[in-house]
Each structure stands twice: as structure tokens, then as C-alpha cells.
Design an enzyme around this catalytic site. Sequence first.
Site, PDB file in Angstrom:
ATOM      1  N   TRP A  31       2.626   8.041  -2.561  1.00 26.53           N
ATOM      2  CA  TRP A  31       4.021   8.233  -2.983  1.00 26.53           C
ATOM      3  C   TRP A  31       4.072   9.163  -4.194  1.00 26.53           C
ATOM      4  O   TRP A  31       4.876  10.105  -4.229  1.00 26.53           O
ATOM      5  CB  TRP A  31       4.653   6.879  -3.321  1.00 26.53           C
ATOM      6  N   HIS A  33       1.946   3.477  -9.038  1.00 29.68           N
ATOM      7  CA  HIS A  33       1.771   2.044  -9.335  1.00 29.68           C
ATOM      8  C   HIS A  33       2.917   1.546 -10.208  1.00 29.68           C
ATOM      9  O   HIS A  33       3.413   0.437 -10.022  1.00 29.68           O
ATOM     10  CB  HIS A  33       0.434   1.803 -10.040  1.00 29.68           C
ATOM     11  N   ARG A  57       2.260  -4.799   6.102  1.00 25.56           N
ATOM     12  CA  ARG A  57       1.536  -3.784   5.341  1.00 25.56           C
ATOM     13  C   ARG A  57       2.363  -2.515   5.310  1.00 25.56           C
ATOM     14  O   ARG A  57       2.684  -1.949   6.360  1.00 25.56           O
ATOM     15  CB  ARG A  57       0.163  -3.486   5.942  1.00 25.56           C
ATOM     16  N   ARG A  61     -12.361   2.308  -7.861  1.00 25.45           N
ATOM     17  CA  ARG A  61     -11.501   3.457  -8.210  1.00 25.45           C
ATOM     18  C   ARG A  61     -11.880   4.013  -9.581  1.00 25.45           C
ATOM     19  O   ARG A  61     -12.552   3.338 -10.358  1.00 25.45           O
ATOM     20  CB  ARG A  61     -10.043   3.005  -8.187  1.00 25.45           C
ATOM     21  N   TRP A  79     -12.063  -2.115  -7.675  1.00 25.48           N
ATOM     22  CA  TRP A  79     -12.833  -1.731  -8.881  1.00 25.48           C
ATOM     23  C   TRP A  79     -13.573  -0.421  -8.672  1.00 25.48           C
ATOM     24  O   TRP A  79     -14.014   0.198  -9.643  1.00 25.48           O
ATOM     25  CB  TRP A  79     -13.855  -2.822  -9.231  1.00 25.48           C
ATOM     26  N   LEU A  83      11.056 -20.399  -4.804  1.00 25.37           N
ATOM     27  CA  LEU A  83       9.948 -19.673  -4.182  1.00 25.37           C
ATOM     28  C   LEU A  83       8.710 -19.655  -5.089  1.00 25.37           C
ATOM     29  O   LEU A  83       8.840 -19.629  -6.310  1.00 25.37           O
ATOM     30  CB  LEU A  83      10.414 -18.239  -3.894  1.00 25.37           C
ATOM     31  N   ASP A 142       0.832  -1.212   0.000  1.00 23.40           N
ATOM     32  CA  ASP A 142       0.000   0.000   0.000  1.00 23.40           C
ATOM     33  C   ASP A 142       0.864   1.259   0.000  1.00 23.40           C
ATOM     34  O   ASP A 142       1.996   1.251   0.488  1.00 23.40           O
ATOM     35  CB  ASP A 142      -0.918  -0.034   1.238  1.00 23.40           C
TER      36      ASP A 142
HETATM   37  C1  IPE Z   1      -5.321  -2.694  -0.036  1.00 25.83           C
HETATM   38  O1  IPE Z   1      -5.079  -1.349  -0.208  1.00 25.83           O
HETATM   39  C2  IPE Z   1      -5.318  -3.389  -1.361  1.00 25.83           C
HETATM   40  C3  IPE Z   1      -4.021  -3.496  -2.017  1.00 25.83           C
HETATM   41  C4  IPE Z   1      -2.881  -3.112  -1.558  1.00 25.83           C
HETATM   42  C5  IPE Z   1      -4.066  -4.116  -3.313  1.00 25.83           C
HETATM   43  P1  IPE Z   1      -6.248  -0.278  -0.327  1.00 25.83           P
HETATM   44  O2  IPE Z   1      -5.594   1.035  -0.482  1.00 25.83           O
HETATM   45  O3  IPE Z   1      -7.214  -0.683  -1.379  1.00 25.83           O
HETATM   46  O4  IPE Z   1      -6.970  -0.423   1.084  1.00 25.83           O
HETATM   47  P2  IPE Z   1      -7.831   0.617   1.910  1.00 25.83           P
HETATM   48  O5  IPE Z   1      -8.908   1.125   0.984  1.00 25.83           O
HETATM   49  O6  IPE Z   1      -6.918   1.697   2.360  1.00 25.83           O
HETATM   50  O7  IPE Z   1      -8.352  -0.169   3.069  1.00 25.83           O
HETATM   51  C1  IPE Z   2      -1.804   0.203  -3.287  1.00 27.45           C
HETATM   52  O1  IPE Z   2      -1.534   1.546  -3.357  1.00 27.45           O
HETATM   53  C2  IPE Z   2      -1.937  -0.422  -4.645  1.00 27.45           C
HETATM   54  C3  IPE Z   2      -3.321  -0.770  -5.023  1.00 27.45           C
HETATM   55  C4  IPE Z   2      -4.352  -0.785  -4.239  1.00 27.45           C
HETATM   56  C5  IPE Z   2      -3.528  -1.145  -6.415  1.00 27.45           C
HETATM   57  P1  IPE Z   2      -2.696   2.629  -3.300  1.00 27.45           P
HETATM   58  O2  IPE Z   2      -3.103   2.972  -4.680  1.00 27.45           O
HETATM   59  O3  IPE Z   2      -3.798   2.168  -2.420  1.00 27.45           O
HETATM   60  O4  IPE Z   2      -1.940   3.852  -2.651  1.00 27.45           O
HETATM   61  P2  IPE Z   2      -2.532   4.873  -1.580  1.00 27.45           P
HETATM   62  O5  IPE Z   2      -2.958   4.061  -0.393  1.00 27.45           O
HETATM   63  O6  IPE Z   2      -3.686   5.564  -2.234  1.00 27.45           O
HETATM   64  O7  IPE Z   2      -1.395   5.771  -1.279  1.00 27.45           O
HETATM   65 MG    MG Z   3      -4.175   2.401  -0.426  1.00 26.15          MG
END
Ligand code: IPE
Ligand code: IPE
Ligand code: MG
Length: 225
Positions: A17, A29, A173, A63, A61, A123, A12
Site C-alpha cells: 500500500w 504500517h 486475509r 525483516r 523478525w 468483544l 496483509d
Molecule cells: C503475515 O504476513 C503476517 C502478518 C500479517 C502479521 P506476511 O507478509 O509476513 O506473510 P508472507 O511472508 O507473505 O507469507
Molecule cells: C502486513 O503487511 C503487516 C505485517 C506483517 C507486520 P506487510 O508488511 O506484510 O505488507 P506487504 O505484504 O509487504 O505489502
Molecule cells: Mg505481507
Amino acid sequence: MNKLNHIAIIMDGNGRWATKQGLIRVKGHEEGSKRVREITKYCSTVGVKFLTLYAFSTENWKRPKMEVDFLMRLLDRWLEKELDTFLENNIRFKTIGDLSKFSKKLQKRIQKTKEATQNATGLTQVLAINYGSKDEIIRAIKKATEQKIELSEDNFNNFLDTYEIPDVDLVIRTGGEKRLSNFLLWQSAYAELCFIDTLWPDFNESELKNIIDDFYKVQRRFGGV
Ligand code: IPE
Ligand code: IPE
Ligand code: MG
């Protein structure tokens, strides 16, 4: 000494970033996808057998379409690029999550990568894509019901996407949030949990090494004394 067979990472912080550097979220990403190779290789050199990486949740999804589309294309490109890394490092590739929501092209790429790496003995990298623990558990119960099999604590994992994968020893995490966001709820029942502020694109081997060193110091009791 504790056994570290299975590490699971919630990658996450990509969006934050990018925003911090004045970039659009998807650049995070892209940068984050580059960390995966280094971390996977490191885990394989320290004897970890399974590394599960949360890349896309059943909730992601929600987003904006542009971000979701970007993530789908990134996954396809990334798999194409990583195949050599998997083969060179004896890494097996697997996924958990419901793949039926992805495009046929992406499903094919995933299948091809699995087949090309199926005989690797090092692995196993498990990518969690369109993965949600609740969705996985409901699908498992439906499968067992269809086959008229009575579920138990012992046989439940046979119906989960993780049927060949041992329970999680350590969940990490990145990104500062202290929650599991629907990740491996059944499989992490006795996992050690580690939440760090580092954003995923800034995560590196040396920070992972420190986390692993701490894992070995913990006394895991599993309910005993
Ligand atoms: C969790 O991160 C999912 C992934 C890292 C793929 P999110 O950014 O989606 O989680 P929430 O919304 O902060 O709980
Ligand atoms: C995690 O990073 C990757 C995915 C969920 C795809 P985020 O996109 O959730 O990054 P933040 O939490 O918004 O910074
Ligand atoms: Mg996130």
C-alpha cells in the site's frame, strides 16, 4: 444459521500500500494500524465475540531492523492510544504469541492494557504478536509434557495460547496472497477462508459486512451431511 463467534484476520498488504503511493513501507504500517479501531468496533456491534488480528509473526523478525524497530514502537504507541477505545467500547484486550522476545517496556504496556480491560464483557480483541502456529504448538506440547498430561484432541487447546478462545469461524486475509503464513493452523481446522485483494490499509466496514453476509450463507458441514 451459522454462528460467528470468532473472526481472525491476517492484516496483509501494508508495505505494498505504501510503496504504491511512493511512500516508505513503514507508512503503510502506520496507516494500517488506524484501520484496527474501526474494524474492531464494527465487529463488536454485530455480535462477534472474538476478533484475532495477526500483527507480527514469528517470521517477521527476518525483516530489516529499521522496519522491525518501527513496528515495535508503533505497537507501544498504538496500545497507549487505544486504551480509551477499549474502555469506552467494553472491549477486552488479549494477546497470543510468545511475548518474552519483546522489550520489558513493551511487555509492561501489554500487561497494563490487559489488566485495565480484563473485566470488559463485550468483544475480546486478540492481538497475535510474535505469533506462529508451529511455535505455539511446540510450546503447548512442552507444557503438557512437563505436567505429565496425556494430550488429546479435547484437551490440546488448554495448552495453546488460545486456551480461553473458541475455534475460528472465519479467517480473512487481505493483500491478495492465498496462504495462512503460520496463523492459527490448529484453531482454523474448520474455519471458512476468505482471501481478498484489498490491501489492509484500504479495508473497511462495508467490505467486512459483505464478507460476513456471505459467511451466513455457507453451509458448514463439519464432516457431516
Ligand atoms: C503475515 O504476513 C503476517 C502478518 C500479517 C502479521 P506476511 O507478509 O509476513 O506473510 P508472507 O511472508 O507473505 O507469507
Ligand atoms: C502486513 O503487511 C503487516 C505485517 C506483517 C507486520 P506487510 O508488511 O506484510 O505488507 P506487504 O505484504 O509487504 O505489502
Ligand atoms: Mg505481507
